[in-house]
Design a protein around this motif. Sequence first.
Motif, PDB file in Angstrom:
ATOM      1  N   ALA A  95       0.836  -1.205   0.000  1.00 43.26           N
ATOM      2  CA  ALA A  95       0.000   0.000   0.000  1.00 43.26           C
ATOM      3  C   ALA A  95       0.869   1.252   0.000  1.00 43.26           C
ATOM      4  O   ALA A  95       0.584   2.215  -0.722  1.00 43.26           O
ATOM      5  N   ILE A  96       1.932   1.240   0.788  1.00 40.59           N
ATOM      6  CA  ILE A  96       2.857   2.375   0.820  1.00 40.59           C
ATOM      7  C   ILE A  96       3.430   2.621  -0.573  1.00 40.59           C
ATOM      8  O   ILE A  96       3.485   3.755  -1.051  1.00 40.59           O
ATOM      9  N   PHE A  97       3.841   1.564  -1.235  1.00 39.84           N
ATOM     10  CA  PHE A  97       4.387   1.669  -2.586  1.00 39.84           C
ATOM     11  C   PHE A  97       3.370   2.325  -3.519  1.00 39.84           C
ATOM     12  O   PHE A  97       3.712   3.232  -4.288  1.00 39.84           O
ATOM     13  N   GLU A  98       2.120   1.903  -3.446  1.00 38.36           N
ATOM     14  CA  GLU A  98       1.086   2.444  -4.328  1.00 38.36           C
ATOM     15  C   GLU A  98       0.727   3.884  -3.968  1.00 38.36           C
ATOM     16  O   GLU A  98       0.480   4.696  -4.860  1.00 38.36           O
ATOM     17  N   TYR A  99       0.709   4.209  -2.687  1.00 41.02           N
ATOM     18  CA  TYR A  99       0.464   5.612  -2.314  1.00 41.02           C
ATOM     19  C   TYR A  99       1.589   6.503  -2.845  1.00 41.02           C
ATOM     20  O   TYR A  99       1.341   7.620  -3.290  1.00 41.02           O
ATOM     21  N   ARG A 100       2.819   6.000  -2.811  1.00 44.79           N
ATOM     22  CA  ARG A 100       3.931   6.789  -3.359  1.00 44.79           C
ATOM     23  C   ARG A 100       3.736   7.021  -4.860  1.00 44.79           C
ATOM     24  O   ARG A 100       3.995   8.115  -5.363  1.00 44.79           O
ATOM     25  N   ARG A 101       3.273   6.003  -5.550  1.00 43.34           N
ATOM     26  CA  ARG A 101       3.009   6.161  -6.989  1.00 43.34           C
ATOM     27  C   ARG A 101       1.876   7.152  -7.224  1.00 43.34           C
ATOM     28  O   ARG A 101       1.913   7.943  -8.165  1.00 43.34           O
ATOM     29  N   ALA A 102       0.864   7.120  -6.382  1.00 38.91           N
ATOM     30  CA  ALA A 102      -0.254   8.060  -6.512  1.00 38.91           C
ATOM     31  C   ALA A 102       0.213   9.488  -6.248  1.00 38.91           C
ATOM     32  O   ALA A 102      -0.160  10.405  -6.984  1.00 38.91           O
ATOM     33  N   VAL A 103       1.036   9.664  -5.222  1.00 37.49           N
ATOM     34  CA  VAL A 103       1.562  10.993  -4.898  1.00 37.49           C
ATOM     35  C   VAL A 103       2.396  11.534  -6.056  1.00 37.49           C
ATOM     36  O   VAL A 103       2.314  12.719  -6.386  1.00 37.49           O
ATOM     37  N   ASP A 104       3.161  10.671  -6.687  1.00 34.33           N
ATOM     38  CA  ASP A 104       3.959  11.099  -7.855  1.00 34.33           C
ATOM     39  C   ASP A 104       3.062  11.622  -8.973  1.00 34.33           C
ATOM     40  O   ASP A 104       3.451  12.519  -9.717  1.00 34.33           O
ATOM     41  N   ARG A 105       1.875  11.043  -9.100  1.00 28.04           N
ATOM     42  CA  ARG A 105       0.973  11.410 -10.186  1.00 28.04           C
ATOM     43  C   ARG A 105       0.008  12.545  -9.813  1.00 28.04           C
ATOM     44  O   ARG A 105      -0.581  13.161 -10.693  1.00 28.04           O
ATOM     45  N   PRO A 107       0.621  15.251  -7.065  1.00 31.21           N
ATOM     46  CA  PRO A 107       1.344  15.841  -5.933  1.00 31.21           C
ATOM     47  C   PRO A 107       0.592  16.963  -5.223  1.00 31.21           C
ATOM     48  O   PRO A 107       0.992  17.349  -4.121  1.00 31.21           O
ATOM     49  N   ASP A 108      -0.482  17.455  -5.775  1.00 31.64           N
ATOM     50  CA  ASP A 108      -1.246  18.520  -5.126  1.00 31.64           C
ATOM     51  C   ASP A 108      -2.353  17.983  -4.218  1.00 31.64           C
ATOM     52  O   ASP A 108      -3.023  18.765  -3.537  1.00 31.64           O
ATOM     53  N   ASP A 109      -2.539  16.683  -4.194  1.00 33.02           N
ATOM     54  CA  ASP A 109      -3.598  16.073  -3.382  1.00 33.02           C
ATOM     55  C   ASP A 109      -3.075  15.819  -1.970  1.00 33.02           C
ATOM     56  O   ASP A 109      -2.430  14.811  -1.701  1.00 33.02           O
ATOM     57  N   VAL A 110      -3.355  16.736  -1.069  1.00 30.96           N
ATOM     58  CA  VAL A 110      -2.832  16.648   0.294  1.00 30.96           C
ATOM     59  C   VAL A 110      -3.330  15.391   1.009  1.00 30.96           C
ATOM     60  O   VAL A 110      -2.632  14.834   1.860  1.00 30.96           O
ATOM     61  N   ASP A 111      -4.518  14.907   0.659  1.00 28.52           N
ATOM     62  CA  ASP A 111      -5.042  13.697   1.289  1.00 28.52           C
ATOM     63  C   ASP A 111      -4.148  12.484   1.014  1.00 28.52           C
ATOM     64  O   ASP A 111      -3.976  11.633   1.882  1.00 28.52           O
ATOM     65  N   LEU A 112      -3.570  12.423  -0.177  1.00 26.41           N
ATOM     66  CA  LEU A 112      -2.658  11.311  -0.491  1.00 26.41           C
ATOM     67  C   LEU A 112      -1.420  11.365   0.395  1.00 26.41           C
ATOM     68  O   LEU A 112      -0.958  10.331   0.893  1.00 26.41           O
ATOM     69  N   TRP A 113      -0.875  12.551   0.559  1.00 28.42           N
ATOM     70  CA  TRP A 113       0.293  12.702   1.425  1.00 28.42           C
ATOM     71  C   TRP A 113      -0.056  12.274   2.853  1.00 28.42           C
ATOM     72  O   TRP A 113       0.743  11.617   3.520  1.00 28.42           O
ATOM     73  N   ARG A 114      -1.240  12.657   3.302  1.00 30.20           N
ATOM     74  CA  ARG A 114      -1.685  12.306   4.649  1.00 30.20           C
ATOM     75  C   ARG A 114      -1.833  10.793   4.790  1.00 30.20           C
ATOM     76  O   ARG A 114      -1.397  10.206   5.775  1.00 30.20           O
ATOM     77  N   ARG A 115      -2.468  10.168   3.812  1.00 25.31           N
ATOM     78  CA  ARG A 115      -2.652   8.713   3.867  1.00 25.31           C
ATOM     79  C   ARG A 115      -1.298   7.989   3.922  1.00 25.31           C
ATOM     80  O   ARG A 115      -1.119   7.046   4.689  1.00 25.31           O
ATOM     81  N   ASP A 131       9.571  12.668   6.601  1.00 26.06           N
ATOM     82  CA  ASP A 131      10.158  12.947   5.281  1.00 26.06           C
ATOM     83  C   ASP A 131       9.086  13.148   4.216  1.00 26.06           C
ATOM     84  O   ASP A 131       9.264  13.954   3.293  1.00 26.06           O
ATOM     85  N   VAL A 132       7.986  12.417   4.333  1.00 28.40           N
ATOM     86  CA  VAL A 132       6.869  12.588   3.390  1.00 28.40           C
ATOM     87  C   VAL A 132       6.380  14.024   3.439  1.00 28.40           C
ATOM     88  O   VAL A 132       6.218  14.677   2.394  1.00 28.40           O
ATOM     89  N   TRP A 133       6.175  14.545   4.648  1.00 22.87           N
ATOM     90  CA  TRP A 133       5.678  15.919   4.777  1.00 22.87           C
ATOM     91  C   TRP A 133       6.729  16.945   4.369  1.00 22.87           C
ATOM     92  O   TRP A 133       6.394  17.989   3.815  1.00 22.87           O
ATOM     93  N   LYS A 134       7.979  16.642   4.624  1.00 26.03           N
ATOM     94  CA  LYS A 134       9.036  17.565   4.192  1.00 26.03           C
ATOM     95  C   LYS A 134       9.071  17.655   2.666  1.00 26.03           C
ATOM     96  O   LYS A 134       9.269  18.732   2.098  1.00 26.03           O
ATOM     97  N   GLU A 135       8.864  16.528   2.019  1.00 28.94           N
ATOM     98  CA  GLU A 135       8.802  16.521   0.551  1.00 28.94           C
ATOM     99  C   GLU A 135       7.589  17.322   0.076  1.00 28.94           C
ATOM    100  O   GLU A 135       7.675  18.076  -0.891  1.00 28.94           O
ATOM    101  N   TYR A 136       6.474  17.138   0.752  1.00 25.29           N
ATOM    102  CA  TYR A 136       5.273  17.910   0.429  1.00 25.29           C
ATOM    103  C   TYR A 136       5.570  19.407   0.541  1.00 25.29           C
ATOM    104  O   TYR A 136       5.181  20.193  -0.325  1.00 25.29           O
TER     105      TYR A 136
END
Length: 167
Positions: A95-105, A107-115, A131-136
């Motif tokens: 799931a983490i791997f897929e959320y990272r792929r979603a965030v890449d596609r 990046p403006d969806d803050v809910d994805l970063w939160r998840r 680190d996720v939030w720092k990247e955001y």
Amino acid sequence: VKAISMDPNNAFYRELHGNFYLRQNRIQESIREYRKALDIYPDYLHNVLSDCHAILGDGAEQSLLGIAREIIPQDAKSHIVLAKFLEQQDWDEAAIFEYRRAVDRAPDDVDLWRRLSNLLMRQDKLDEAADVWKEYLKLHPGEGEGHEEVAKIYEKQGVLSDAISEY
């Protein structure tokens, strides 16, 4: 095959055909049918994933992931659906791997970063969650929410001086 020949653009028939092939362990043929179903009706993704899981059974995470990654469209929405499905199965690493792929596609969806961050925190990977939030924040420097989330993580880690500076 008769139902499909009469209505070749029926995603449900294609899904059922894919399920038949999967039950026969004819993986490539099932993938072909699932792709056709999703080309016709992309919102069937969760149904297809649920069917695959039911057919393959517990302990078949890698097989399901292999099929899922072959059939899903490469858009944020599909990766989100897959990530949520994997999270429901407690397959957190996938799931983490897929959320990272979603965030890449998306990046403006803050809910994805939160998840993504929440899932990492649930696994006690607090540094990665921060680190996720720092990247955001690199992408959205004016957003206060990212700073607040990093502060909460620092607070959980007991690094109060850093938490205060983020608040």
